[in-house]
Design an enzyme around this catalytic site. Structure first.
Site, PDB file in Angstrom:
ATOM      1  N   ASN A 475       0.811  -1.212   0.000  1.00  0.00           N
ATOM      2  CA  ASN A 475       0.000   0.000   0.000  1.00  0.00           C
ATOM      3  C   ASN A 475       0.848   1.267   0.000  1.00  0.00           C
ATOM      4  OD1 ASN A 475      -2.453   1.673   0.666  1.00  0.00           O
ATOM      5  ND2 ASN A 475      -1.315   1.961   2.574  1.00  0.00           N
ATOM      6  N   GLU A 476       0.575   2.162  -0.926  1.00  0.00           N
ATOM      7  CA  GLU A 476       1.165   3.510  -0.959  1.00  0.00           C
ATOM      8  C   GLU A 476       2.686   3.466  -0.837  1.00  0.00           C
ATOM      9  OE1 GLU A 476      -1.236   5.185   2.249  1.00  0.00           O
ATOM     10  OE2 GLU A 476      -2.395   6.318   0.798  1.00  0.00           O
ATOM     11  N   LEU A 477       3.314   2.647  -1.673  1.00  0.00           N
ATOM     12  CA  LEU A 477       4.768   2.508  -1.585  1.00  0.00           C
ATOM     13  C   LEU A 477       5.456   3.421  -2.598  1.00  0.00           C
ATOM     14  CD1 LEU A 477       4.828  -1.369  -1.170  1.00  0.00           C
ATOM     15  CD2 LEU A 477       5.022   0.352   0.628  1.00  0.00           C
ATOM     16  N   ASP A 558      -4.267   8.358  -5.860  1.00  0.00           N
ATOM     17  CA  ASP A 558      -4.544   8.206  -4.426  1.00  0.00           C
ATOM     18  C   ASP A 558      -4.650   9.648  -3.930  1.00  0.00           C
ATOM     19  OD1 ASP A 558      -4.164   7.968  -1.657  1.00  0.00           O
ATOM     20  OD2 ASP A 558      -2.469   6.591  -1.801  1.00  0.00           O
TER      21      ASP A 558
END
Ligand SMILES: *[C@@H]1O[C@H](CO)[C@@H](O)[C@H](O)[C@H]1NC(C)=O
Ligand SMILES: *[C@@H]1O[C@H](CO)[C@@H](O)[C@H](O)[C@H]1NC(C)=O
Ligand SMILES: *[C@@H]1O[C@H](CO)[C@@H](O)[C@H](O)[C@H]1NC(C)=O
Ligand SMILES: *[C@@H]1O[C@H](CO)[C@@H](O)[C@H](O)[C@H]1NC(C)=O
Ligand SMILES: *[C@@H]1O[C@H](CO)[C@@H](O)[C@H](O)[C@H]1NC(C)=O
Ligand SMILES: *[C@@H]1O[C@H](CO)[C@@H](O)[C@H](O)[C@H]1NC(C)=O
Length: 938
Positions: A475-477, A558
């Protein structure tokens, strides 16, 4: 002919009983367990599967972990070792068999002893572990099993003190307990901005004693990979090719080198569709693998919700030796291809007006579709109490909410099979992720080996589910972690990027590609995709990162912006190919709060409520540190003050309830604005094909981004999302600075449809305002498949010269007829949207709409009325904005519509789907209705 004869012969053998070969499998849930702390001052009945917190709560040693501030007061439970012990006497372990302990999940750091002899230690919540205990058993009179769980927070801290290979600290997001990235345990167990930090311990998944005599095998995991011949991960396959069914069984026991496989496909009524002897059978590393080819015409396709039927099949894989069945495994599965297409934009697409760059959308069975859905977080802080009923109700709400995809957020835990099973049945695609989130991770060899085992087990375990849509590394890397590393530590950035690639491209990608050809992989939930993909290269995916060409569009987006002054400024939203996260937090309902806090704490900013608000997280174990929570409480307050009349009721409980609702209205309003914007993008140069908002549901009772509360109650958001995820919608797009106002019809059907939109202006008293806009009040439209079309172009500044904008609303009403994909029956689609030409409804000339609510009592058929009661709501005196039907505690279910607007003289009947009723039907007497007007009354 001979082949066929052989097959018939083998099939006839399959039906024969081989009782002498039946394995002896005893679930550890059947034993009498005791849970103790190290000094034995606590000794209570334990359970498997369970966790220490749940067993302590069961035994009344601790109170409800979800009540009040118990997430803080129960920290000691997480900081203690907990030992589960049981006698194995009742298992009847035979000394002439090989005996195994099989654990499908140990949470997390355990030392396992049998007959007081240490068997193993474990350090990964997500792995399946299996241990041969035959030797320990053979030296034992009174067989016992003892599982000592270490404290995960303490062990993480020890690792932080000793680890030489720690990731860079600068971009690590800590909620409460620190150092989560050093251990392989559900990362949100250490706290997250929507949940509590309990860091539980226990045998959280089923476990067994397995006894095998000579030649017996036990299937501990089954891989089924169904793909089109020639298919490669991440690439759209040739849909005219036959299917390949590749099966691989991971077994305990010795597989004979000359063993064969039989693969049999049955339909949902267990009629055999096709079967065949496995080709290319290999035996290695405790697994036997082989495949058959299935003709396209033999099976029907599986489709997601709203796009066609969910045709399911059973696949039975049988290991044969000298004509005898040794073992077999049956999995429910289906035939579909699902691909995340990230290929460059083609010339054909450019010619259609798609902006250059790369694709970033899903294709089901070769068709582009619009992914509509949300993000699925752990449904409880304690997995062992997540029931089938809970998930069935939740996923039923997903289907009713017109959603076809959930992103199963990392991390979380890999979903148990029963959750994928329910998704398979309901047609919910599960974009799945490895459990890495908002952090850089270690790359020590031992850490990578541990991760590899976890990934192999889970990739193989869930691959047979048609609902499995994707594997993402975490997630959100790429967009957050690498971004922060580049920003804050540019001198070492190349190292952090290389470490990221080691874990997400060199370890996880090969696990997916080596075990599945049907599933696509991306290293990070948000990503600009690859520059190149070559399956035979040592590094198949070369990442694009920020190597962008000006004006091109690449990846998914995002988006969070807590400055609510720009919430409805469309130019503040990102332009991308797919939106995988966006949102804003809101309060749960009064009814949810009442489950979790004392009556005296039912105030918007009571200490208990503020401390249950973890946005923003404290960043440490400091429980008196309110400033971060206060920011989140202020954000919710400000957004209400900006856009709506603010509740100011004399009765404090009523005021609290109204404020909770007001924050939900802003949340729903904001999400709707973004969802319409993203959906309209399907017909814009960005060719935007997905919107998954943050987040589907709550893990507990607290202010969060959820649309569904912990008890299953829908917030305003879930109703509004249901509405705006309808197949054909009409929505306004307003630049309130220039006054430019347009409206578009957007359709995600797979065919062109024709229809009309009626545009009618009203004042708040409900009078029709004629001559506000020149031109027809009814607009005919044609909208293409997965496309959008403009139905209104005007300017509110010029309108404002002839009409009082604070006393005007525009009602848009759409009607069209068309076919849902793979559905021969035509459907009439309607959609309604009320637009107001001033930004803040707090400044609108609202009038009391004079709402009337009646329960449609059906005396003739009490049973039917109890199962699906209906209510009629009517505005008798003016336009009713954000009309809200509320129901009391004691009943679980949802209205079929809520949060809608009404004009006088058009009563609306609203049904209610009852999922559970503990009031004996009396709840219907306590249903209430309100609207935005009620925020203005004392
Ligand atoms: C607690 O657990 C840790 C980790 O498994 C172990 O090293 C330690 O010996 C345990 N302590 C006690 C008192 O059981
Ligand atoms: C073990 O041996 C006993 C006695 O010979 C026999 O009855 C039993 O079936 C054997 N058990 C297994 C699991 O083979
Ligand atoms: C078909 O077989 C499966 C697994 O063997 C079983 O779970 C299912 O209930 C059966 N279905 C019917 C309709 O008999
Ligand atoms: C078996 O392997 C051969 C050679 O790799 C391949 O051409 C064939 O398609 C495989 N058969 C099946 C059923 O997968
Ligand atoms: C940037 O992308 C282009 C292709 O679009 C590629 O040729 C080039 O090598 C990339 N540069 C870097 C630094 O990765
Ligand atoms: C709650 O507290 C915050 C922070 O002090 C404040 O800004 C906000 O106005 C309060 N909200 C309400 C509804 O009282």
């Amino acid at each position: 002919m001979r082949v066929l004869f052989l097959l018939v012969f083998i099939l006839s053998l399959l039906g024969a009983p081989f009782s002498s070969l039946a394995q002896n499998v005893t679930p550890l849930s059947e034993l009498q367990w005791t849970l103790t702390n190290p000094n034995h001052s606590i000794s209570v009945p334990g359970h498997v599967p369970s966790q220490a917190h749940l067993d302590l709560y069961d035994a009344q040693v601790v109170g409800d972990p979800y009540y009040g501030l118990n997430d803080f007061t129960l920290r000691w439970v997480a900081e203690t070792n907990w030992t589960y012990t049981a006698s194995l006497a009742s298992v009847g372990i035979s000394s002439n068999a090989t005996s195994w302990l099989v654990f499908n999940g140990l949470d997390t750091f355990s030392t396992i002893s049998v007959c007081n002899q240490q068997i193993a230690t474990t350090n990964n919540q997500f792995r399946q572990y299996y241990f041969d205990i035959s030797k320990a058993i053979s030296h034992c009179n009174v067989p016992t099993i003892n599982i000592n769980f270490g404290s995960a927070p303490n062990i993480a801290d020890e690792l932080a003190n000793t680890s030489l290979n720690e990731p860079w600290k600068g971009s690590q997001l800590t909620s409460e307990f620190p150092n989560r990235w050093l251990i392989r345990k559900e990362q949100s167990d250490f706290g997250w901005d929507w949940g509590p930090a309990f860091a539980p311990a226990g045998v959280w998944q089923p476990a067994y004693v397995v006894q095998l005599s000579n030649k017996q095998l036990y299937v501990r995991n089954t891989l089924l990979d169904i793909y089109r011949q020639g298919q490669l991960n991440n690439l759209p396959p040739d849909q005219t090719k036959p299917w390949v069914v590749n099966a691989s069984l991971d077994v305990l026991g010795d597989i004979p080198q000359d063993a064969g496989l039989l693969i049999e496909i049955k339909d949902a009524s267990n009629r055999t569709v096709t079967s065949g002897v496995g080709k290319n059978v290999t035996v290695s590393g405790g697994a036997i693998s082989g495949s058959i080819v299935v003709e396209d015409s033999a099976v029907k396709l599986w489709w997601p919700n709203g796009l066609g039927p969910q045709n399911l099949y059973y696949a039975t894989v049988t290991v044969l030796n000298s004509g005898n069945t040794i073992v077999s495994s049956t999995k429910r599965t289906a035939f579909r291809t699902i691909v995340l297409n990230m290929e460059p934009i083609s010339q054909r697409q450019l010619d259609q007006g798609v902006r250059n760059g790369n694709n970033w959308h899903f294709e089901i069975n070769g068709h582009e579709f619009y992914a509509k859905g949300s993000n699925f977080i752990p449904p409880d802080a304690f997995w062992p109490r997540v029931t089938t009923t809970k998930i069935q109700r939740l996923f039923d709400s997903v289907v009713r909410g017109n959603q076809n995809m959930l992103r199963v957020w990392a991390s979380g835990a890999y979903q148990p099979d029963f959750i994928y099973d329910i998704a398979d049945e309901k047609g919910i695609l599960l974009w799945s992720e490895f459990e890495f989130s908002d952090s850089l991770y270690p790359v020590a060899e031992s850490f990578l080996d541990n991760v590899r085992e976890e990934a192999i087990y889970n990739v193989r375990r869930v691959n047979h589910h048609p609902s499995l849509a994707l594997w993402a590394g975490g997630n959100e890397l790429e967009n957050l972690e690498l971004y922060l590393a580049k920003l804050l530590d540019p001198g070492h950035y190349s190292r952090w990027q290389k470490e990221y690639e080691t874990l997400f491209l060199d370890v996880l990608l090969p696990v997916v590609y080596e075990n599945s050809r049907s599933i696509s992989y991306i290293p990070s939930s948000t990503t600009n995709g690859y520059l190149s993909l070559n399956h035979s290269a040592p590094h198949p995916m070369i990442q694009r990162y920020n190597n962008e060409t000006e004006g091109y569009i690449y990846g998914d987006t995002d988006h969070y912006d807590y400055d609510s002054t720009v919430a409805f400024n469309l130019s503040s939203y990102p332009v991308g190919r797919f939106a995988n996260e966006f949102g804003y937090h809101s309060m749960p309902s009064l009814q949810s709060w009442e489950e979790a806090v004392a009556p005296e704490d039912l105030h918007f900013n009571s200490t208990t409520i503020q401390l249950r608000n973890h946005h923003y997280p404290s960043g440490s174990l400091n429980t008196t540190n309110l400033p971060n929570s206060t920011k989140g409480m202020a954000e919710m307050t400000i957004s209400v003050e900006l856009y709506y009349p603010t509740p100011n009721k004399a009765d404090s409980r009523a005021n609290f309830s109204a404020w909770c609702l007001a924050t939900q209205i802003f949340q729903a309003d904001f999400y709707r604005s973004q969802i319409t914007y993203y959906r309209r993008g399907s017909g814009m140069p960005e060719r935007q094909l997905g919107s998954l908002y943050w987040q589907l549901e709550d893990i507990w009772q607290a202010p969060t981004w959820a649309g569904i509360e912990y008890s299953g109650r829908w917030k305003v958001l879930h109703y509004i999302a249901k509405d705006i995820y309808s197949p054909v919608i009409v929505a306004p797009y307003w630049n309130y600075t220039t006054g430019d106002l347009t409206a578009y019809v957007t359709s995600d059907l797979w065919e062109t449809v024709h229809g009309t939109v009626d545009l009618t202006w009203y004042d708040w008293s409900g009078n029709v305002l004629s001559n506000v806009t020149k031109g027809p009040s009814s607009v005919a439209f044609t909208v293409g498949a997965l496309n959008t079309t403009k139905v209104l172009q005007t300017n509110t500044k010029s309108l404002g010269r002839s009409v009082d904008l604070s006393n005007a609303v525009l009602r848009m009403n759409l009607t069209t007829e068309g076919h849902l994909p793979n559905n021969e029956t035509a459907t009439t689609f309607t959609h309604e949207f009320f637009y107001h030409p001033i930004l803040s409804l707090g400044k609108a000339r609202l009038v009391d709409p004079g709402l009337k609510l009646t329960f449609n009592d059906d005396d003739d058929d009490d049973d039917a009325a109890a199962a699906s009661p209906a209510f009629t709501v009517e505005a008798t005196n003016g336009v009713s904005a954000w009309t809200w039907l509320d129901f009391p505690s004691g009943v679980t279910g949802n209205f079929d519509s809520n949060g809608f607007w009404l004009v006088p003289g058009e009563p609306k009947t609203v049904g209610f789907d009852v999922k559970n009723d503990t009031t004996g039907g009396r709840w219907v007497e306590n249903v209430t209705v309100s609207s935005l007007w009620d925020f203005t009354t004392p």
